[in-house]
Motif scaffolding. Structure first.
Motif, short mmCIF file in Angstrom:
data_model
loop_
_atom_site.label_atom_id
_atom_site.label_comp_id
_atom_site.label_asym_id
_atom_site.label_seq_id
_atom_site.Cartn_x
_atom_site.Cartn_y
_atom_site.Cartn_z
N TYR A 214 0.83 -1.20 0.00
CA TYR A 214 0.00 0.00 0.00
C TYR A 214 0.87 1.26 0.00
O TYR A 214 0.51 2.27 -0.58
N HIS A 215 2.02 1.16 0.65
CA HIS A 215 2.94 2.30 0.67
C HIS A 215 3.45 2.60 -0.73
O HIS A 215 3.47 3.77 -1.16
N GLU A 216 3.85 1.54 -1.47
CA GLU A 216 4.34 1.73 -2.83
C GLU A 216 3.23 2.21 -3.76
O GLU A 216 3.45 3.05 -4.64
N ALA A 218 0.76 4.06 -2.89
CA ALA A 218 0.54 5.47 -2.56
C ALA A 218 1.56 6.34 -3.28
O ALA A 218 1.22 7.37 -3.86
N GLN A 219 2.82 5.90 -3.27
CA GLN A 219 3.85 6.66 -3.98
C GLN A 219 3.60 6.68 -5.48
O GLN A 219 3.75 7.71 -6.14
N GLY A 222 0.53 8.94 -6.17
CA GLY A 222 0.57 10.29 -5.63
C GLY A 222 -0.45 10.55 -4.55
O GLY A 222 -0.88 11.68 -4.31
N ALA A 223 -0.85 9.49 -3.85
CA ALA A 223 -1.83 9.60 -2.75
C ALA A 223 -1.15 9.23 -1.44
O ALA A 223 0.01 8.82 -1.42
N ASN A 224 -1.88 9.34 -0.34
CA ASN A 224 -1.35 8.86 0.93
C ASN A 224 -1.84 7.43 1.17
O ASN A 224 -2.81 6.96 0.54
N LYS A 225 -1.17 6.73 2.05
CA LYS A 225 -1.46 5.32 2.28
C LYS A 225 -2.89 5.10 2.75
O LYS A 225 -3.56 4.13 2.36
N GLN A 226 -3.41 6.00 3.59
CA GLN A 226 -4.76 5.85 4.12
C GLN A 226 -5.80 5.92 3.01
O GLN A 226 -6.78 5.17 3.00
N THR A 227 -5.58 6.82 2.05
CA THR A 227 -6.51 6.94 0.92
C THR A 227 -6.48 5.68 0.07
O THR A 227 -7.53 5.18 -0.36
N GLU A 229 -5.71 2.65 1.06
CA GLU A 229 -6.39 1.60 1.82
C GLU A 229 -7.90 1.75 1.71
O GLU A 229 -8.62 0.76 1.53
#
Length: 373
Positions: A214-216, A218-219, A222-227, A229
């Motif tokens: 999820y971290h990758e 997000a990168q 261009g979003a954050n991890k919570q979005t 998820e």
């Protein structure tokens, strides 16, 4: 007509004093299934896509419902998730109009389940209608014919409209992907960035069969991890994807929180990445076969009423098994998916020595029938 396995199960639940809910993605055949079940009977059909129906069935009363339903003993409410307070309305019908059987369909598990679960506790039978399954198609035209069509299924999937319109698959899949992926999802308040949703879907489509971070993601989007998820959770509840968690027990180097993501339908997955090339021209055949086998197994287990939890297994040293099933009493089965019967598959001793699975099997086109029927 292609016989749906759920047909007889739903028929057996009618007039048992409970509402019947049929959930599934748009165009999976919910309305056709219910119409077949009710064929030859008089029933009232209401559609939640119509503004007048939404107004009439939300914040209503028993007296108003009696006026709407009249003498009908059977009521079908399509796209029920569009109706505000539909759970309370279904509760009123079930509790107060004892001689009326209501059947409600919904194209979003997130929306409809959220609206009916509490009001209908103990008052409903709930079914999921997936796109057509391998078993249903074998039942329709036989094993040999379906075996010949396996490559077609990996490319174009099992949506009823796709299966019944050979030669039009590409055009219909593009329309289906755009309408069902975005119409329902973008109507949700939680989806505030349509462009992000499209980026995420494409990223997931390119990673089927691989563990996702999820971290990758997000990168990458261009979003954050919570979005990320939140969007993945909504995609799963809207019947677009299936999330497979990692199995872990006692082995120190196991991946414990990993996830793999598959698409509910291979055709939709290929439409997202706009790739309908034949298998001979693809580099993702193995991943497509894995997606196909795991999703069809999920359909089979559900249709058969078999309770089993499903996982993948992997270690930090890259030892892995495509599918682990945990049945009652913790009994484990291990499966590897291989498109080529000549491909070798190993079940790591790290897993087998620790967990002692009761069976180990490689699933290929040659033996897939026994696995999915």
């Amino acid at each position: 007509m292609i016989l749906r396995i759920l047909e007889e199960k739903i028929k057996s639940r009618l007039f048992k004093g409970k509402a019947v809910l049929v959930l599934g993605p748009r165009q999976s055949g919910k309305s056709t299934l219910v119409s077949t079940i009710l064929q030859g009977q008089e029933y009232l059909s209401l559609n939640g896509d119509e503004a007048a129906v939404r107004e009439a069935l939300s914040n209503t009363s028993v007296a108003e419902l009696e006026r709407i339903i009249g003498r009908h003993k059977l009521v079908l409410i399509d796209e029920a998730q569009r109706i505000p307070d539909i759970g309370l309305t279904l509760k009123l019908i079930t509790d107060q109009l004892k001689n009326v059987q209501v059947i409600a369909t919904g194209s979003s598990a997130f929306e409809l389940s959220a609206r009916v679960n509490e009001p209908l506790t103990g008052r409903k039978y709930e079914y999921k209608l997936y796109p057509l399954s391998y078993g249903e198609m074998v039942g329709y035209h036989g094993y040999l014919k379906e075996k010949q069509l396996l490559e077609t299924r990996l490319i174009y999937g099992y949506y009823p409209e796709i299966v019944t319109h050979p030669g039009e698959e590409k055009e219909l899949l593009k329309l289906l992907a755009e309408s069902y992926l975005y119409k329902d999802l973008l109507s949700l308040e939680q989806i505030q960035k349509p462009a992000l949703l499209e980026k995420l879907l494409r990223a997931l489509a390119l990673q089927i069969g691989s563990e996702v971070s999820y971290h990758e993601l997000a990168q990458l989007t261009g979003a954050n991890k919570q979005t990320v998820e939140k969007y993945i959770d909504l995609l799963e509840k809207a019947f677009v994807i299936i999330v497979l968690p990692a199995y872990s027990g006692n082995i120190r180097n196991e991946i414990k929180k990993g996830k793999k993501i598959y698409f509910l339908d291979c055709g939709i997955r290929n439409a997202v990445i706009r790739n309908f090339q034949p298998l001979s021209a693809r580099t993702d055949t193995g991943a497509l076969w894995e997606n196909f086998v795991i999703v069809e197994r999920i359909k089979f287990l559900y249709q058969s009423g078999i309770d089993a939890k499903q996982y993948f297994w992997r270690t930090t040293q890259q030892q892995e098994i495509d599918l682990i099933e945990e049945h009652e009493a913790g009994v484990l089965h291990a499966f590897e998916c291989k498109w080529s019967a000549a491909s070798k598959a190993r079940f790591p001793s790290t897993f087998t020595d620790q967990y002692h699975p009761i069976s180990k099997q490689v699933i290929t086109p040659e033996n897939v029938k026994d696995f999915l029927m």
